[in-house]
Design an enzyme around this catalytic site. Structure first.
Site, short mmCIF file in Angstrom:
data_model
loop_
_atom_site.label_atom_id
_atom_site.label_comp_id
_atom_site.label_asym_id
_atom_site.label_seq_id
_atom_site.Cartn_x
_atom_site.Cartn_y
_atom_site.Cartn_z
N HIS A 162 -10.10 0.22 4.40
CA HIS A 162 -8.83 0.31 5.13
C HIS A 162 -9.06 1.11 6.43
O HIS A 162 -9.91 2.00 6.47
CB HIS A 162 -7.77 1.03 4.27
CG HIS A 162 -6.40 0.90 4.85
ND1 HIS A 162 -5.95 1.70 5.87
CD2 HIS A 162 -5.39 0.04 4.56
CE1 HIS A 162 -4.72 1.35 6.19
NE2 HIS A 162 -4.35 0.34 5.41
N ALA A 214 3.06 -1.38 4.26
CA ALA A 214 3.36 -0.07 3.68
C ALA A 214 4.72 0.44 4.15
O ALA A 214 5.72 0.31 3.44
CB ALA A 214 2.25 0.92 4.04
N SER A 215 4.78 0.99 5.38
CA SER A 215 5.95 1.76 5.80
C SER A 215 7.26 0.98 5.79
O SER A 215 8.32 1.55 5.52
CB SER A 215 5.72 2.37 7.19
OG SER A 215 5.34 1.38 8.11
N GLY A 232 2.77 -3.28 10.73
CA GLY A 232 4.11 -3.46 11.30
C GLY A 232 4.99 -4.47 10.59
O GLY A 232 6.12 -4.73 11.01
N LYS A 252 -0.08 4.20 0.28
CA LYS A 252 -0.72 5.22 1.13
C LYS A 252 -0.59 6.59 0.46
O LYS A 252 -0.63 6.69 -0.76
CB LYS A 252 -0.16 5.18 2.55
CG LYS A 252 -0.39 3.81 3.19
CD LYS A 252 -0.37 3.83 4.70
CE LYS A 252 -0.76 2.46 5.25
NZ LYS A 252 -0.88 2.40 6.67
N ASN A 268 0.85 -1.20 0.00
CA ASN A 268 0.00 0.00 0.00
C ASN A 268 0.89 1.25 0.00
O ASN A 268 1.66 1.47 0.93
CB ASN A 268 -0.88 -0.05 1.26
CG ASN A 268 -1.85 1.10 1.34
OD1 ASN A 268 -1.86 1.97 0.47
ND2 ASN A 268 -2.66 1.11 2.39
N GLU A 293 -5.83 -6.12 10.22
CA GLU A 293 -4.79 -5.14 10.59
C GLU A 293 -5.19 -4.42 11.87
O GLU A 293 -6.03 -3.52 11.82
CB GLU A 293 -4.65 -4.07 9.50
CG GLU A 293 -4.17 -4.55 8.17
CD GLU A 293 -3.62 -3.41 7.31
OE1 GLU A 293 -2.61 -3.63 6.66
OE2 GLU A 293 -4.20 -2.31 7.31
N ILE A 338 -0.40 -0.40 13.10
CA ILE A 338 -0.11 0.16 11.78
C ILE A 338 0.99 1.21 11.90
O ILE A 338 0.93 2.10 12.75
CB ILE A 338 -1.39 0.78 11.14
CG1 ILE A 338 -2.37 -0.34 10.77
CG2 ILE A 338 -1.04 1.60 9.90
CD1 ILE A 338 -3.70 0.12 10.18
O1 G3P Z 1 -2.22 -1.07 4.41
C1 G3P Z 1 -1.08 -1.44 5.10
C2 G3P Z 1 -1.04 -0.94 6.44
O2 G3P Z 1 -2.07 -0.25 7.00
C3 G3P Z 1 0.03 -1.38 7.33
O3 G3P Z 1 0.88 -0.28 7.39
O4 G3P Z 1 2.99 0.81 7.65
O5 G3P Z 1 2.25 -0.89 9.33
O6 G3P Z 1 2.94 -1.62 7.06
P1 G3P Z 1 2.35 -0.51 7.90
#
Ligand code: G3P
Length: 223
Positions: free
Chosen positions: A94, A203-204, A182, A12, A10, A142, A147
């Site tokens: 989401h 994502a991150s 995470g 984002k 993602n 999630e 997150i």
């Molecule tokens: O859509 C993926 C997400 O919400 C998780 O974000 O940055 O924890 O990988 P992250």
């Protein structure tokens, strides 16, 4: 079902994966996917779908669609429009773009009608159960508090992943389970698979990494 796990990245609204940088990020995904044989899906911002989908061969999903269809609606994102821009699937609900249950249902119906693959995001086992009853292709569990934390759900809260897998099996065994929040390493992905997930949504851990391509290669290293 694909034998190899699915990785959904993602983008984002991160600056690192917007505009032309979205194309660069998607190309990294394509390279790692080609090299490893692991299916990687790119989810750029909606205005970037057209340019990304025109530049790579991996699947491109929207981050969101609304329940609205064609007609007298303004500022809504329709399944048909993201499909015509080149998306082959979409995230729905989401945690950072939540919908009411009835709107999730309508968005799913529009997505299915448009021929889009669907991933409904959920925040706990009860919501996972409700989402599974609506028959998306995937649910993605999630926990919102994890997150962007760098603390992987597959290790920080394994029960929510295995509990979601169990709930989905009971309610609608055709639905596949992803987990996210995470996740940033190949070990996190391996732990998710151990818990019964068929892949991860993240994502991150990649987008904010110093070297996103290396982070992607790390993700698939145990697969
Ligand atoms: O859509 C993926 C997400 O919400 C998780 O974000 O940055 O924890 O990988 P992250």
């Amino acid at each position: 079902m694909d034998k190899k796990p699915l990785i959904v990245l993602n983008f984002k609204t991160y600056a690192e994966s917007m505009g032309e940088k979205a194309v660069v990020m998607a190309k990294y995904c394509e390279e790692v996917s080609k090299d490893s044989g692991v299916k990687i899906v790119a989810c750029p911002q909606i205005p970037d779908i057209y340019r990304v989908a025109g530049s790579v061969k991996i699947p491109v999903f929207a981050q969101h669609i609304d329940a609205a269809g064609a007609g007298s609606y303004t500022g809504h994102i329709t399944a048909d429009c993201v499909k015509s821009a080149g998306a082959t699937g979409t995230l729905i609900n989401h945690s950072e773009r939540r919908l009411l249950l009835a709107d999730i249902d309508s968005a799913l119906l529009s997505a299915k009608k448009a021929g889009l693959a669907t991933i409904v995001c959920t925040n706990n086992i009860a919501v996972t159960s409700a989402a599974a009853a609506l028959s998306p292709d995937y649910v993605a569990i999630e926990p919102p508090e994890l997150i962007g934390s760098g603390n992987p759900v597959s290790k920080a809260n394994p029960e929510i992943v295995s509990g979601s897998v169990k709930a989905v099996k009971t309610i609608n065994p055709h639905v596949k389970v992803l987990c996210g929040a995470g996740i940033s390493t190949g070990d996190d992905v391996a732990a998710a698979i151990e818990l019964g997930a068929v892949g991860v949504l993240l994502a991150s851990g990649v987008i904010k990494a110093k070297d996103p391509k290396a982070a992607l290669f790390d993700l698939v290293k145990k697969i």
